[in-house]
Design an enzyme around this catalytic site. Structure first.
Site, PDB file in Angstrom:
ATOM      1  N   ARG A 192      27.316  -3.567  -7.874  1.00  0.00           N
ATOM      2  CA  ARG A 192      27.945  -4.896  -7.952  1.00  0.00           C
ATOM      3  C   ARG A 192      27.916  -5.626  -6.621  1.00  0.00           C
ATOM      4  O   ARG A 192      28.164  -6.826  -6.577  1.00  0.00           O
ATOM      5  CB  ARG A 192      29.404  -4.736  -8.418  1.00  0.00           C
ATOM      6  CG  ARG A 192      29.511  -4.206  -9.813  1.00  0.00           C
ATOM      7  CD  ARG A 192      30.943  -4.089 -10.244  1.00  0.00           C
ATOM      8  NE  ARG A 192      31.671  -3.056  -9.510  1.00  0.00           N
ATOM      9  CZ  ARG A 192      32.890  -2.665  -9.802  1.00  0.00           C
ATOM     10  NH1 ARG A 192      33.534  -3.226 -10.798  1.00  0.00           N
ATOM     11  NH2 ARG A 192      33.487  -1.710  -9.104  1.00  0.00           N
ATOM     12  N   SER A 246      31.562  15.691 -14.353  1.00  0.00           N
ATOM     13  CA  SER A 246      32.540  16.185 -13.367  1.00  0.00           C
ATOM     14  C   SER A 246      33.126  17.506 -13.853  1.00  0.00           C
ATOM     15  O   SER A 246      33.197  17.760 -15.061  1.00  0.00           O
ATOM     16  CB  SER A 246      33.686  15.183 -13.212  1.00  0.00           C
ATOM     17  OG  SER A 246      34.726  15.725 -12.411  1.00  0.00           O
ATOM     18  N   TYR A 294      40.873  10.045 -17.061  1.00  0.00           N
ATOM     19  CA  TYR A 294      39.644  10.274 -16.283  1.00  0.00           C
ATOM     20  C   TYR A 294      38.946  11.539 -16.800  1.00  0.00           C
ATOM     21  O   TYR A 294      37.737  11.541 -17.037  1.00  0.00           O
ATOM     22  CB  TYR A 294      39.945  10.388 -14.787  1.00  0.00           C
ATOM     23  CG  TYR A 294      38.709  10.739 -13.990  1.00  0.00           C
ATOM     24  CD1 TYR A 294      37.655   9.830 -13.870  1.00  0.00           C
ATOM     25  CD2 TYR A 294      38.555  11.985 -13.380  1.00  0.00           C
ATOM     26  CE1 TYR A 294      36.495  10.150 -13.170  1.00  0.00           C
ATOM     27  CE2 TYR A 294      37.402  12.311 -12.673  1.00  0.00           C
ATOM     28  CZ  TYR A 294      36.372  11.389 -12.572  1.00  0.00           C
ATOM     29  OH  TYR A 294      35.223  11.709 -11.886  1.00  0.00           O
ATOM     30  N   LYS A 300      35.115  12.142 -18.586  1.00  0.00           N
ATOM     31  CA  LYS A 300      34.076  13.070 -18.140  1.00  0.00           C
ATOM     32  C   LYS A 300      33.787  14.124 -19.215  1.00  0.00           C
ATOM     33  O   LYS A 300      32.674  14.650 -19.282  1.00  0.00           O
ATOM     34  CB  LYS A 300      34.470  13.693 -16.792  1.00  0.00           C
ATOM     35  CG  LYS A 300      34.478  12.668 -15.648  1.00  0.00           C
ATOM     36  CD  LYS A 300      33.097  12.020 -15.472  1.00  0.00           C
ATOM     37  CE  LYS A 300      33.043  11.031 -14.316  1.00  0.00           C
ATOM     38  NZ  LYS A 300      31.708  10.462 -14.097  1.00  0.00           N
ATOM     39  N   VAL A 308      34.106  15.876  -3.928  1.00  0.00           N
ATOM     40  CA  VAL A 308      33.089  15.229  -3.083  1.00  0.00           C
ATOM     41  C   VAL A 308      33.779  14.118  -2.295  1.00  0.00           C
ATOM     42  O   VAL A 308      34.408  13.243  -2.898  1.00  0.00           O
ATOM     43  CB  VAL A 308      31.959  14.601  -3.937  1.00  0.00           C
ATOM     44  CG1 VAL A 308      30.796  14.163  -3.050  1.00  0.00           C
ATOM     45  CG2 VAL A 308      31.481  15.558  -5.029  1.00  0.00           C
ATOM     46  N   PHE A 327      35.631   7.678  -3.680  1.00  0.00           N
ATOM     47  CA  PHE A 327      36.255   7.991  -4.968  1.00  0.00           C
ATOM     48  C   PHE A 327      37.796   7.972  -4.918  1.00  0.00           C
ATOM     49  O   PHE A 327      38.447   7.309  -5.740  1.00  0.00           O
ATOM     50  CB  PHE A 327      35.747   9.375  -5.413  1.00  0.00           C
ATOM     51  CG  PHE A 327      36.326   9.897  -6.688  1.00  0.00           C
ATOM     52  CD1 PHE A 327      35.796   9.523  -7.914  1.00  0.00           C
ATOM     53  CD2 PHE A 327      37.402  10.788  -6.670  1.00  0.00           C
ATOM     54  CE1 PHE A 327      36.326  10.018  -9.100  1.00  0.00           C
ATOM     55  CE2 PHE A 327      37.933  11.289  -7.855  1.00  0.00           C
ATOM     56  CZ  PHE A 327      37.397  10.903  -9.062  1.00  0.00           C
TER      57      PHE A 327
HETATM   58  P1  NDP Z   1      32.259   6.035  -4.972  1.00  0.00           P
HETATM   59  O1  NDP Z   1      33.484   5.257  -5.211  1.00  0.00           O
HETATM   60  O2  NDP Z   1      31.874   6.326  -3.560  1.00  0.00           O
HETATM   61  O3  NDP Z   1      31.025   5.359  -5.716  1.00  0.00           O
HETATM   62  C1  NDP Z   1      31.127   4.847  -7.016  1.00  0.00           C
HETATM   63  C2  NDP Z   1      29.968   3.909  -7.268  1.00  0.00           C
HETATM   64  O4  NDP Z   1      30.052   3.415  -8.612  1.00  0.00           O
HETATM   65  C3  NDP Z   1      30.013   2.688  -6.349  1.00  0.00           C
HETATM   66  O5  NDP Z   1      28.711   2.325  -5.993  1.00  0.00           O
HETATM   67  C4  NDP Z   1      30.659   1.650  -7.252  1.00  0.00           C
HETATM   68  O6  NDP Z   1      30.371   0.325  -6.878  1.00  0.00           O
HETATM   69  C5  NDP Z   1      30.000   1.994  -8.571  1.00  0.00           C
HETATM   70  N1  NDP Z   1      30.675   1.354  -9.686  1.00  0.00           N
HETATM   71  C6  NDP Z   1      31.960   1.500 -10.078  1.00  0.00           C
HETATM   72  N2  NDP Z   1      32.222   0.709 -11.123  1.00  0.00           N
HETATM   73  C7  NDP Z   1      31.076   0.038 -11.393  1.00  0.00           C
HETATM   74  C8  NDP Z   1      30.713  -0.937 -12.345  1.00  0.00           C
HETATM   75  N3  NDP Z   1      31.592  -1.376 -13.246  1.00  0.00           N
HETATM   76  N4  NDP Z   1      29.453  -1.419 -12.338  1.00  0.00           N
HETATM   77  C9  NDP Z   1      28.567  -0.983 -11.416  1.00  0.00           C
HETATM   78  N5  NDP Z   1      28.841  -0.058 -10.490  1.00  0.00           N
HETATM   79  C10 NDP Z   1      30.093   0.432 -10.470  1.00  0.00           C
HETATM   80  O7  NDP Z   1      32.479   7.395  -5.767  1.00  0.00           O
HETATM   81  P2  NDP Z   1      31.493   8.644  -6.048  1.00  0.00           P
HETATM   82  O8  NDP Z   1      30.195   8.467  -5.387  1.00  0.00           O
HETATM   83  O9  NDP Z   1      32.281   9.842  -5.754  1.00  0.00           O
HETATM   84  O10 NDP Z   1      31.361   8.514  -7.627  1.00  0.00           O
HETATM   85  C11 NDP Z   1      30.118   8.510  -8.297  1.00  0.00           C
HETATM   86  C12 NDP Z   1      30.253   9.251  -9.611  1.00  0.00           C
HETATM   87  O11 NDP Z   1      30.550  10.611  -9.337  1.00  0.00           O
HETATM   88  C13 NDP Z   1      31.362   8.753 -10.525  1.00  0.00           C
HETATM   89  O12 NDP Z   1      30.878   8.749 -11.845  1.00  0.00           O
HETATM   90  C14 NDP Z   1      32.465   9.801 -10.345  1.00  0.00           C
HETATM   91  O13 NDP Z   1      33.292   9.886 -11.479  1.00  0.00           O
HETATM   92  C15 NDP Z   1      31.620  11.033 -10.158  1.00  0.00           C
HETATM   93  N6  NDP Z   1      32.282  12.164  -9.528  1.00  0.00           N
HETATM   94  C16 NDP Z   1      32.838  12.046  -8.281  1.00  0.00           C
HETATM   95  C17 NDP Z   1      33.453  13.143  -7.696  1.00  0.00           C
HETATM   96  C18 NDP Z   1      34.124  13.077  -6.367  1.00  0.00           C
HETATM   97  O14 NDP Z   1      34.919  13.980  -6.052  1.00  0.00           O
HETATM   98  N7  NDP Z   1      33.860  12.081  -5.543  1.00  0.00           N
HETATM   99  C19 NDP Z   1      33.472  14.443  -8.383  1.00  0.00           C
HETATM  100  C20 NDP Z   1      32.875  14.441  -9.688  1.00  0.00           C
HETATM  101  C21 NDP Z   1      32.294  13.337 -10.217  1.00  0.00           C
HETATM  102  P3  NDP Z   1      31.521  -0.676  -6.350  1.00  0.00           P
HETATM  103  O15 NDP Z   1      31.575  -0.442  -4.889  1.00  0.00           O
HETATM  104  O16 NDP Z   1      30.997  -2.015  -6.745  1.00  0.00           O
HETATM  105  O17 NDP Z   1      32.797  -0.305  -7.048  1.00  0.00           O
HETATM  106  C1  8X3 Z   2      36.038  14.067  -9.516  1.00  0.00           C
HETATM  107  C2  8X3 Z   2      36.547  15.440  -9.263  1.00  0.00           C
HETATM  108  O1  8X3 Z   2      38.508  16.956  -9.631  1.00  0.00           O
HETATM  109  O2  8X3 Z   2      38.882  14.933  -8.346  1.00  0.00           O
HETATM  110  O3  8X3 Z   2      35.515  13.972 -10.789  1.00  0.00           O
HETATM  111  O4  8X3 Z   2      38.579  14.830 -10.716  1.00  0.00           O
HETATM  112  S1  8X3 Z   2      38.204  15.546  -9.506  1.00  0.00           S
END
Ligand code: NDP
Ligand code: 8X3
Length: 252
Positions: free
Chosen positions: A34, A139, A152, A156, A185, A189
């Site tokens: 975005r 996740s 959440y 997942k 990670v 997030f």
């Molecule tokens: P970040 O917040 O660093 O990145 C999330 C990304 O998703 C950003 O680029 C964000 O863009 C984008 N995004 C969110 N909403 C939208 C939307 N409506 N349209 C387009 N892009 C969007 O988090 P992560 O990198 O950690 O998350 C990535 C994925 O990994 C997610 O699906 C999360 O659930 C999953 N995950 C993360 C974990 C963690 O511990 N971090 C563990 C397990 C899974 P914008 O900046 O515009 O919001």
């Molecule tokens: C992100 C990992 O355990 O914080 O999906 O939900 S946790």
């Protein structure tokens, strides 16, 4: 022309890591998100690897925007080889009976419906060409609910079912499907989850060395690099001092 990887949510964390890893690995990359400025900055960096980069600015929750973005791809970008459905988020950690309706809707619209829209739009081309790989970022939260995780975790768990369903529906093709399920990670997030409360977000990673977006990107690249007859269906990736989604050994 090289292979093409399309990554949703490439402006941060795991998606940004994947964009870098696939560009380093010689893929032409379609980076989506975005935030136009962040995508432009990242594109400049990725081009240094000698690959082509195409930016798409849209919100995965908006079906019309997803349709327009994919339909508008120039012909030399249309044949996507790897789709990484990564865009997603958690909002809040309240008990389910006190959760915010708006947070629930945003999580379901992004993590479930957005992923489905992109799958529906990109995968038919893979089927026609009998070639491709879909990586959904699930996740550990999809394996078992934890306190306050409720909706959440449900999104997942839905990603797991949707990924398994797609793999079954594609079994007659050479298209492969993988669910990568990360644990802790350190990305943006938790900052997003706690609505910008950086101090609270930092406590999530206190006393443990968490995974990085790059760690997950390495796994994503690895699963696509496996021989064509090998389909890595699911990968659970935890931090070393994490025993499960909710068991975390902290050195405090
Ligand atoms: P970040 O917040 O660093 O990145 C999330 C990304 O998703 C950003 O680029 C964000 O863009 C984008 N995004 C969110 N909403 C939208 C939307 N409506 N349209 C387009 N892009 C969007 O988090 P992560 O990198 O950690 O998350 C990535 C994925 O990994 C997610 O699906 C999360 O659930 C999953 N995950 C993360 C974990 C963690 O511990 N971090 C563990 C397990 C899974 P914008 O900046 O515009 O919001
Ligand atoms: C992100 C990992 O355990 O914080 O999906 O939900 S946790």
């Amino acid at each position: 022309m090289g292979n093409i990887a399309l990554i949703t949510g490439a402006t941060s964390g795991i998606g940004e890591g994947c964009a870098r890893r696939f560009a380093q690995g010689g893929y032409d990359v379609i980076i989506t998100g975005r935030n136009r400025n962040k995508l432009e900055l990242l594109a400049g960096e990725l081009k240094a690897h000698g690959v082509r980069v195409f930016n798409l600015v849209f919100d995965v929750r908006n079906r019309a925007e997803c349709e327009q973005a994919i339909a508008g791809l120039p012909t030399d970008w249309a044949d996507v080889d790897v789709l990484i459905n990564n865009a997603g988020l958690a909002l809040g950690l309240e008990p389910e009976y006190e959760g915010a309706y708006e947070d629930w809707e945003t999580m379901i619209d992004t993590n479930v419906k957005g992923l489905l829209y992109m799958t529906r739009l990109v995968v038919p081309g893979m089927v026609r060409r009998n070639k491709g790989h879909i990586i959904n970022i699930g996740s550990v939260a999809g394996d078992a609910a934890y306190a306050g995780g409720n909706v959440y975790c449900a999104t997942k768990a839905a990603v797991k079912a949707i990924t398994d369903g797609l793999r079954i529906d594609l079994a007659h093709t050479s298209v492969r499907v993988t669910n990568i399920k990360p644990g802790l990670v350190e990305t943006n997030f938790s900052n997003t989850r706690f609505h910008g409360d950086k101090e609270r977000a930092a406590t999530v990673y206190k006393g443990i060395k968490p995974l990085t977006g790059e760690d997950i990107a390495d796994v994503a690249f690895y699963v696509t690099s496996a021989p064509a007859h090998v389909q890595i269906a699911e990968v659970l990736v935890l931090a070393t001092h994490q025993g499960s989604g909710s068991v975390i050994h902290r050195n405090t």
